[in-house]
Write a protein that holds these residues in place. Structure first.
Motif, PDB file in Angstrom:
ATOM      1  N   LEU A 167     -13.908  -1.583  53.421  1.00 40.09           N
ATOM      2  CA  LEU A 167     -14.513  -2.904  53.260  1.00 40.09           C
ATOM      3  C   LEU A 167     -13.669  -3.849  52.413  1.00 40.09           C
ATOM      4  O   LEU A 167     -13.978  -5.041  52.333  1.00 40.09           O
ATOM      5  CB  LEU A 167     -15.900  -2.761  52.619  1.00 40.09           C
ATOM      6  N   LEU A 168     -12.623  -3.328  51.784  1.00 36.34           N
ATOM      7  CA  LEU A 168     -11.817  -4.150  50.880  1.00 36.34           C
ATOM      8  C   LEU A 168     -10.785  -4.963  51.646  1.00 36.34           C
ATOM      9  O   LEU A 168     -10.152  -4.460  52.581  1.00 36.34           O
ATOM     10  CB  LEU A 168     -11.118  -3.259  49.849  1.00 36.34           C
ATOM     11  N   PRO A 169     -10.569  -6.212  51.249  1.00 35.95           N
ATOM     12  CA  PRO A 169      -9.567  -7.041  51.925  1.00 35.95           C
ATOM     13  C   PRO A 169      -8.153  -6.676  51.476  1.00 35.95           C
ATOM     14  O   PRO A 169      -7.954  -6.070  50.427  1.00 35.95           O
ATOM     15  CB  PRO A 169      -9.929  -8.456  51.457  1.00 35.95           C
TER      16      PRO A 169
ATOM     17  N   SER B  52     -13.790   6.690  51.885  1.00 37.46           N
ATOM     18  CA  SER B  52     -13.051   6.125  53.020  1.00 37.46           C
ATOM     19  C   SER B  52     -13.785   4.936  53.630  1.00 37.46           C
ATOM     20  O   SER B  52     -13.164   3.955  54.065  1.00 37.46           O
ATOM     21  CB  SER B  52     -12.815   7.205  54.080  1.00 37.46           C
ATOM     22  N   THR B  53     -15.113   5.007  53.635  1.00 37.60           N
ATOM     23  CA  THR B  53     -15.906   3.912  54.188  1.00 37.60           C
ATOM     24  C   THR B  53     -15.858   2.690  53.289  1.00 37.60           C
ATOM     25  O   THR B  53     -15.619   1.559  53.749  1.00 37.60           O
ATOM     26  CB  THR B  53     -17.364   4.350  54.380  1.00 37.60           C
TER      27      THR B  53
ATOM     28  N   ARG C  50     -17.797  -4.500  48.598  1.00 38.78           N
ATOM     29  CA  ARG C  50     -18.421  -3.241  49.015  1.00 38.78           C
ATOM     30  C   ARG C  50     -19.943  -3.309  49.040  1.00 38.78           C
ATOM     31  O   ARG C  50     -20.602  -2.334  49.405  1.00 38.78           O
ATOM     32  CB  ARG C  50     -17.994  -2.129  48.049  1.00 38.78           C
ATOM     33  N   ARG C  51     -20.496  -4.426  48.677  1.00 39.70           N
ATOM     34  CA  ARG C  51     -21.953  -4.552  48.565  1.00 39.70           C
ATOM     35  C   ARG C  51     -22.699  -4.122  49.836  1.00 39.70           C
ATOM     36  O   ARG C  51     -23.752  -3.471  49.736  1.00 39.70           O
ATOM     37  CB  ARG C  51     -22.307  -5.986  48.193  1.00 39.70           C
TER      38      ARG C  51
ATOM     39  N   ASP D  66     -16.470  -7.594  37.256  1.00 40.67           N
ATOM     40  CA  ASP D  66     -15.426  -7.395  38.264  1.00 40.67           C
ATOM     41  C   ASP D  66     -15.530  -8.421  39.391  1.00 40.67           C
ATOM     42  O   ASP D  66     -16.632  -8.771  39.812  1.00 40.67           O
ATOM     43  CB  ASP D  66     -15.548  -5.984  38.850  1.00 40.67           C
ATOM     44  N   ARG D  67     -14.368  -8.865  39.861  1.00 48.12           N
ATOM     45  CA  ARG D  67     -14.332  -9.703  41.059  1.00 48.12           C
ATOM     46  C   ARG D  67     -13.393  -9.136  42.114  1.00 48.12           C
ATOM     47  O   ARG D  67     -13.121  -9.792  43.118  1.00 48.12           O
ATOM     48  CB  ARG D  67     -13.873 -11.122  40.698  1.00 48.12           C
ATOM     49  N   LEU D  68     -12.902  -7.936  41.899  1.00 48.22           N
ATOM     50  CA  LEU D  68     -11.865  -7.395  42.768  1.00 48.22           C
ATOM     51  C   LEU D  68     -12.425  -6.571  43.928  1.00 48.22           C
ATOM     52  O   LEU D  68     -11.912  -6.635  45.039  1.00 48.22           O
ATOM     53  CB  LEU D  68     -10.902  -6.530  41.948  1.00 48.22           C
ATOM     54  N   HIS D  69     -13.465  -5.789  43.689  1.00 45.79           N
ATOM     55  CA  HIS D  69     -13.871  -4.839  44.734  1.00 45.79           C
ATOM     56  C   HIS D  69     -15.372  -4.698  44.931  1.00 45.79           C
ATOM     57  O   HIS D  69     -15.825  -4.464  46.050  1.00 45.79           O
ATOM     58  CB  HIS D  69     -13.276  -3.458  44.436  1.00 45.79           C
TER      59      HIS D  69
END
Length: 300
Positions: free
Chosen positions: A191-193, A186-187, A235-236, A228-231
């Motif tokens: 962070l994802l747009p 959930s956290t 989340r870093r 990957d460039r999606l997620h």
């Protein structure tokens, strides 16, 4: 089949996303939880050993028990009570599919105790387990084993979740670098747009397609296929050390990605070993085979 009084279900953990395949690619790993459930005259009694012992609820709120109840809502024939023993080896909140494995175990046990054939009811089990997760990648991997492609047909369909299992190339030997810290899905999802640049979406789509080929036929393509460039970069902040470890592995030519919601890192090696000079402080390296079987059932 008749209604058994006792069932044992063994379920593998999993790694989801595998780089670009957000909510769609999963890999079952040789790390297993087992659940023994027997019919009782009344109530719910649960004993937990291993991972989560002393931390998870031991009543109707337990995730396996909730999955069982959800499955009985679908197939019916709930017993008056249950006694359950959970032996857990899958680390919790580390990105190795512990919650999906619990949901699959519970739904499978419920179906069997209702007198149904688990093999014939796999779709119903997937709907229950993936429905609790909100996505089917981990649940499908735990249920079916191997490398899976999962998709969501939408909330307004009776069979919302679907998945197919493909044989993993035998030259792939995963190593899970299990972080000592926890991370909540959930956290990290927070962070994802809502939107990503078109160029990043196109890049990730091409890499996801390449990943299907790499995991099944061409493991030499795993390094580009797990990019990957999606997620992951969004989340870093949730797991900077794990993100740095992924970068280090990839810079050394080792295909690696954050496992699910993290913070565990999955390295896809050719022989189950990593360079001896890697700094793995804060991580436990587990060489795990791909589980090609998925959930198994023993009737007592």
């Amino acid at each position: 089949m008749g209604r058994p009084r006792e069932v044992r279900v063994r379920v593998p953990g999993s790694s989801a996303n595998l780089g670009p395949g957000f909510d769609s690619l999963g890999l079952a790993l040789g790390l297993h939880d087992s659940v023994e459930v027997s019919v009782a005259p009344e109530g719910v009694v649960i004993e937990v050993s291993g991972e989560g012992a002393g931390r998870v609820p031991c009543d109707e709120a337990h995730l396996v028990a909730r999955a069982m109840r959800s499955a009985w809502d679908v197939v019916g024939d709930a017993p008056p009570g249950i006694r359950m023993r959970c032996r857990n080896a899958i680390p919790h909140s580390r990105g190795l599919g512990s919650s999906a494995a619990a949901a699959v175990a519970g739904a499978t046990a419920a179906v069997v105790l209702a007198g149904r054939d688990a093999e014939l009811e796999r779709d119903a089990i997937l709907q229950v387990a993936a429905g609790m997760e909100g996505h089917a990648d981990n649940a499908a991997a735990s249920l079916l084993g191997g490398f899976v492609i999962a998709w969501d047909a939408g909330r307004n369909t009776s069979q919302r979740f679907s998945a197919v299992r493909l044989e993993t190339h035998p030259g792939i030997h995963p190593v899970a670098l299990v972080a000592g810290t926890e991370s909540l899905t959930s956290t990290t999802r927070g962070l994802l747009p809502d939107r990503v640049p078109l160029v990043d979406a196109a890049f990730t789509g091409s890499r996801t397609a390449l990943a299907v080929l790499a995991f099944t036929q061409r493991p030499e393509l795993l390094l580009p296929a797990t990019e990957d460039r999606l997620h992951q970069h969004y989340r870093r902040p949730a797991y900077p050390d794990s993100a740095d470890l992924v970068d280090t592995l990839r810079d050394r030519g080792i295909p690696a990605a954050i496992s699910g919601a993290g913070p565990t890192v999955l390295a896809l090696t050719a022989d189950g070993t990593l360079p001896p000079d890697l700094d793995l402080r804060g991580y436990t390296a587990l060489a795990l085979p791909v589980d090609g079987t998925g959930a198994t059932v023993e009737i007592g």
